[in-house]
Design a protein around this motif. Structure first.
Motif, PDB file in Angstrom:
ATOM      1  N   THR A  84    -128.990 -56.224  10.645  1.00 22.81           N
ATOM      2  CA  THR A  84    -130.189 -55.521  10.175  1.00 22.81           C
ATOM      3  C   THR A  84    -130.405 -54.177  10.890  1.00 22.81           C
ATOM      4  OG1 THR A  84    -131.505 -56.863  11.713  1.00 22.81           O
ATOM      5  CG2 THR A  84    -131.421 -57.580   9.411  1.00 22.81           C
ATOM      6  N   GLY A  85    -129.905 -54.046  12.119  1.00 25.93           N
ATOM      7  CA  GLY A  85    -130.009 -52.748  12.786  1.00 25.93           C
ATOM      8  C   GLY A  85    -129.189 -51.703  12.037  1.00 25.93           C
ATOM      9  N   THR A  87    -128.312 -51.826   8.831  1.00 25.37           N
ATOM     10  CA  THR A  87    -128.875 -51.540   7.503  1.00 25.37           C
ATOM     11  C   THR A  87    -130.094 -50.628   7.615  1.00 25.37           C
ATOM     12  OG1 THR A  87    -130.220 -53.577   7.490  1.00 25.37           O
ATOM     13  CG2 THR A  87    -128.005 -53.701   6.566  1.00 25.37           C
ATOM     14  N   PHE A  88    -130.863 -50.803   8.707  1.00 29.66           N
ATOM     15  CA  PHE A  88    -131.975 -49.867   8.974  1.00 29.66           C
ATOM     16  C   PHE A  88    -131.415 -48.458   9.127  1.00 29.66           C
ATOM     17  CE2 PHE A  88    -134.423 -47.326  11.942  1.00 29.66           C
ATOM     18  CZ  PHE A  88    -135.736 -47.511  11.569  1.00 29.66           C
ATOM     19  N   GLU A  89    -130.335 -48.329   9.890  1.00 23.87           N
ATOM     20  CA  GLU A  89    -129.766 -47.011  10.158  1.00 23.87           C
ATOM     21  C   GLU A  89    -129.191 -46.381   8.883  1.00 23.87           C
ATOM     22  OE1 GLU A  89    -128.741 -47.734  14.878  1.00 23.87           O
ATOM     23  OE2 GLU A  89    -127.181 -48.115  13.404  1.00 23.87           O
ATOM     24  N   LEU A  90    -128.586 -47.211   8.036  1.00 20.88           N
ATOM     25  CA  LEU A  90    -128.089 -46.707   6.751  1.00 20.88           C
ATOM     26  C   LEU A  90    -129.253 -46.157   5.921  1.00 20.88           C
ATOM     27  CD1 LEU A  90    -125.761 -46.418   4.679  1.00 20.88           C
ATOM     28  CD2 LEU A  90    -126.291 -48.759   3.939  1.00 20.88           C
ATOM     29  N   GLY A  91    -130.348 -46.914   5.867  1.00 18.21           N
ATOM     30  CA  GLY A  91    -131.521 -46.454   5.117  1.00 18.21           C
ATOM     31  C   GLY A  91    -132.108 -45.188   5.722  1.00 18.21           C
ATOM     32  N   PHE A  92    -132.136 -45.143   7.045  1.00 18.07           N
ATOM     33  CA  PHE A  92    -132.665 -43.971   7.756  1.00 18.07           C
ATOM     34  C   PHE A  92    -131.897 -42.718   7.356  1.00 18.07           C
ATOM     35  CE2 PHE A  92    -133.321 -41.320  11.592  1.00 18.07           C
ATOM     36  CZ  PHE A  92    -134.672 -41.500  11.849  1.00 18.07           C
ATOM     37  N   CYS A  94    -130.056 -42.291   4.664  1.00 15.66           N
ATOM     38  CA  CYS A  94    -130.324 -41.993   3.249  1.00 15.66           C
ATOM     39  C   CYS A  94    -131.661 -41.260   3.120  1.00 15.66           C
ATOM     40  CB  CYS A  94    -130.341 -43.278   2.419  1.00 15.66           C
ATOM     41  SG  CYS A  94    -128.718 -44.015   2.134  1.00 15.66           S
ATOM     42  N   GLY A  95    -132.659 -41.714   3.872  1.00 21.57           N
ATOM     43  CA  GLY A  95    -133.963 -41.052   3.842  1.00 21.57           C
ATOM     44  C   GLY A  95    -133.883 -39.610   4.319  1.00 21.57           C
ATOM     45  N   LEU A  96    -132.974 -39.361   5.267  1.00 16.22           N
ATOM     46  CA  LEU A  96    -132.778 -37.996   5.778  1.00 16.22           C
ATOM     47  C   LEU A  96    -131.931 -37.149   4.833  1.00 16.22           C
ATOM     48  CD1 LEU A  96    -132.041 -38.665   9.586  1.00 16.22           C
ATOM     49  CD2 LEU A  96    -134.154 -37.764   8.600  1.00 16.22           C
ATOM     50  N   MET A 148    -129.799 -52.397  -2.534  1.00 14.59           N
ATOM     51  CA  MET A 148    -130.334 -51.160  -1.954  1.00 14.59           C
ATOM     52  C   MET A 148    -129.295 -50.501  -1.048  1.00 14.59           C
ATOM     53  SD  MET A 148    -133.233 -50.806  -3.377  1.00 14.59           S
ATOM     54  CE  MET A 148    -133.847 -49.358  -2.514  1.00 14.59           C
ATOM     55  N   LEU A 149    -128.479 -51.314  -0.393  1.00 17.11           N
ATOM     56  CA  LEU A 149    -127.433 -50.801   0.496  1.00 17.11           C
ATOM     57  C   LEU A 149    -126.291 -50.201  -0.326  1.00 17.11           C
ATOM     58  CD1 LEU A 149    -129.078 -52.835   2.259  1.00 17.11           C
ATOM     59  CD2 LEU A 149    -126.931 -53.443   3.344  1.00 17.11           C
ATOM     60  N   HIS A 150    -125.630 -51.085  -1.083  1.00 17.69           N
ATOM     61  CA  HIS A 150    -124.459 -50.659  -1.857  1.00 17.69           C
ATOM     62  C   HIS A 150    -124.865 -49.582  -2.877  1.00 17.69           C
ATOM     63  CE1 HIS A 150    -120.329 -52.105  -3.407  1.00 17.69           C
ATOM     64  NE2 HIS A 150    -120.604 -50.966  -4.014  1.00 17.69           N
ATOM     65  N   GLY A 152    -127.499 -47.560  -2.745  1.00 22.20           N
ATOM     66  CA  GLY A 152    -127.889 -46.325  -2.059  1.00 22.20           C
ATOM     67  C   GLY A 152    -126.685 -45.478  -1.673  1.00 22.20           C
TER      68      GLY A 152
ATOM     69  N   SER B  57    -131.726 -49.756  -7.685  1.00 23.58           N
ATOM     70  CA  SER B  57    -131.700 -48.968  -6.450  1.00 23.58           C
ATOM     71  C   SER B  57    -132.372 -47.614  -6.657  1.00 23.58           C
ATOM     72  CB  SER B  57    -130.239 -48.781  -6.001  1.00 23.58           C
ATOM     73  OG  SER B  57    -130.101 -47.713  -5.091  1.00 23.58           O
ATOM     74  N   GLU B  61    -135.893 -46.490  -4.837  1.00 21.23           N
ATOM     75  CA  GLU B  61    -135.931 -45.310  -3.967  1.00 21.23           C
ATOM     76  C   GLU B  61    -136.960 -44.298  -4.465  1.00 21.23           C
ATOM     77  OE1 GLU B  61    -132.439 -43.216  -2.830  1.00 21.23           O
ATOM     78  OE2 GLU B  61    -131.392 -45.001  -2.093  1.00 21.23           O
ATOM     79  N   THR B  87    -134.852 -54.148   5.145  1.00 20.69           N
ATOM     80  CA  THR B  87    -134.603 -53.373   6.370  1.00 20.69           C
ATOM     81  C   THR B  87    -134.066 -51.981   6.036  1.00 20.69           C
ATOM     82  OG1 THR B  87    -132.378 -54.316   6.673  1.00 20.69           O
ATOM     83  CG2 THR B  87    -134.214 -55.442   7.746  1.00 20.69           C
ATOM     84  N   PHE B  88    -133.269 -51.901   4.947  1.00 17.18           N
ATOM     85  CA  PHE B  88    -132.830 -50.583   4.462  1.00 17.18           C
ATOM     86  C   PHE B  88    -134.064 -49.755   4.097  1.00 17.18           C
ATOM     87  CE2 PHE B  88    -132.021 -47.684   0.974  1.00 17.18           C
ATOM     88  CZ  PHE B  88    -130.831 -47.050   1.298  1.00 17.18           C
ATOM     89  N   GLY B  91    -135.966 -48.474   7.069  1.00 13.39           N
ATOM     90  CA  GLY B  91    -135.261 -47.331   7.646  1.00 13.39           C
ATOM     91  C   GLY B  91    -135.426 -46.080   6.799  1.00 13.39           C
ATOM     92  N   PHE B  92    -135.363 -46.263   5.483  1.00 14.63           N
ATOM     93  CA  PHE B  92    -135.513 -45.140   4.547  1.00 14.63           C
ATOM     94  C   PHE B  92    -136.861 -44.452   4.754  1.00 14.63           C
ATOM     95  CE2 PHE B  92    -136.210 -43.277   0.287  1.00 14.63           C
ATOM     96  CZ  PHE B  92    -134.960 -42.754  -0.012  1.00 14.63           C
ATOM     97  N   ASN B 146    -133.963 -57.076  15.115  1.00 27.47           N
ATOM     98  CA  ASN B 146    -133.196 -56.016  15.780  1.00 27.47           C
ATOM     99  C   ASN B 146    -134.110 -54.884  16.276  1.00 27.47           C
ATOM    100  OD1 ASN B 146    -131.702 -53.280  15.546  1.00 27.47           O
ATOM    101  ND2 ASN B 146    -130.041 -54.761  15.646  1.00 27.47           N
TER     102      ASN B 146
END
Lengths: 189, 189
Positions: A84-85, A87-92, A94-96, A148-150, A152, B57, B61, B87-88, B91-92, B146
């Motif tokens: 989950t850490g 996946t948070f970073e992946l979303g972060f 994407c948000g950036l 949301m991961l794949h 995104g 997705s 978003e 969690t994604f 982070g997003f 996490n």
């Protein structure tokens, strides 16, 4: 100035984390990028356990703000889903709005893994959703993890590399990571 | 114009997802906000399974881009950690710089759950890290999941509400969600 890639993944939890992170960093440099890894910086001592966690969170986020892209290791961690850490970073990222790439060392996709989790007891209900015995619906989108991961990653033109590591080398096999780097060379340089 | 809150969580997988999402939306409106939930919009038909996942997705978003804040349900899902889609999304929203709040319906924190996962077989090694029998280090930061999740929320001044739902109501008990909403009223209005 070469582009910086943030290397996210659960290898930070390994006994030989520093070794694996160093190997990933060396491969990243060989591909022409500057690697940034959680664990690169020493964390100043803190008074409390939580304070230490907060300090790591701050440093890792700062690294992502400085990075130009992320390669996320979405290999399942302590269960059937990605760390989950990570996946948070992946979303972060994407948000950036930064380029995102990912890989997994497990060939079985999300649906296959959830089917295994339910020991095959997944049935399609009247509403058209496949569900486990606990009633929870099971995503069947031919993706490596939650949509949301794949989704995104693919929607941004990023790469999802699927490896097939020996279970004994689940977090240390770097073949899929190297394939990600090769794609990053095409996409980012 | 009331602020929009994106309601993230694994309740979208429930048999009675629409009912729970409607209850959360009603509570959100009663607190003076406009709720936005995954599942609010119909997804147009697509040719492939993956195409459908990609469409969801994109819509989710888009909802987050329109939202002013997120309340994420980090209750463990199919294992010991939060739903990776949620969690994604957390982070997003952190990447977008928007206010984040979260809750869990499980009182046992991350360390307690991992300890249970390893049936208590966690020992502190020479390097100072607590590790399971597989060698993976175990975060012990008095956090609900996490450190990137819990840390990312606390460092932004967001709230982490810890509930203690009956296991039979793990995803339907809304007490912790309501406590989150009460905090959102203080922080966002």
């Amino acid at each position: 100035m070469s582009k910086k890639i943030y290397l996210a993944g659960p290898e930070v939890f390994l006994v030989n984390a520093r070794d694996i992170l160093d190997r990933k960093a060396a491969l990243t440099r060989a591909a022409g990028f500057t690697p940034i890894s959680p664990g690169d910086l020493d964390i100043p001592p803190t008074d409390t356990k939580k304070g230490f966690g907060l300090a790591i969170s701050e440093i890792d986020e700062q690294m992502m703000l400085e990075a130009d892209a992320i390669i996320a290791n979405l290999t399942p961690f302590r269960g059937i889903a990605a760390d989950t850490g990570t996946t948070f970073e992946l979303g972060f990222m994407c948000g950036l709005g930064k380029p995102v790439l990912a890989y997994t060392n497990v060939a079985a996709n999300h649906f296959a893994r959830v089917l295994d989790y339910y020991q095959g007891a997944v049935v399609k209900g009247a509403d058209g959703h496949k569900r486990g015995p606990d009633g929870l619906s099971v995503e069947d989108f031919e993706m490596i993890d939650n949509l949301m991961l794949h989704g995104g990653i693919e929607r941004r033109g990023g790469a999802v590399v699927v490896g097939n590591a020996d279970p004994a080398a689940l977090y240390t096999d770097l073949a899929a990571f190297e394939a990600c780097l090769a794609i990053a060379v095409e996409k980012l340089r």
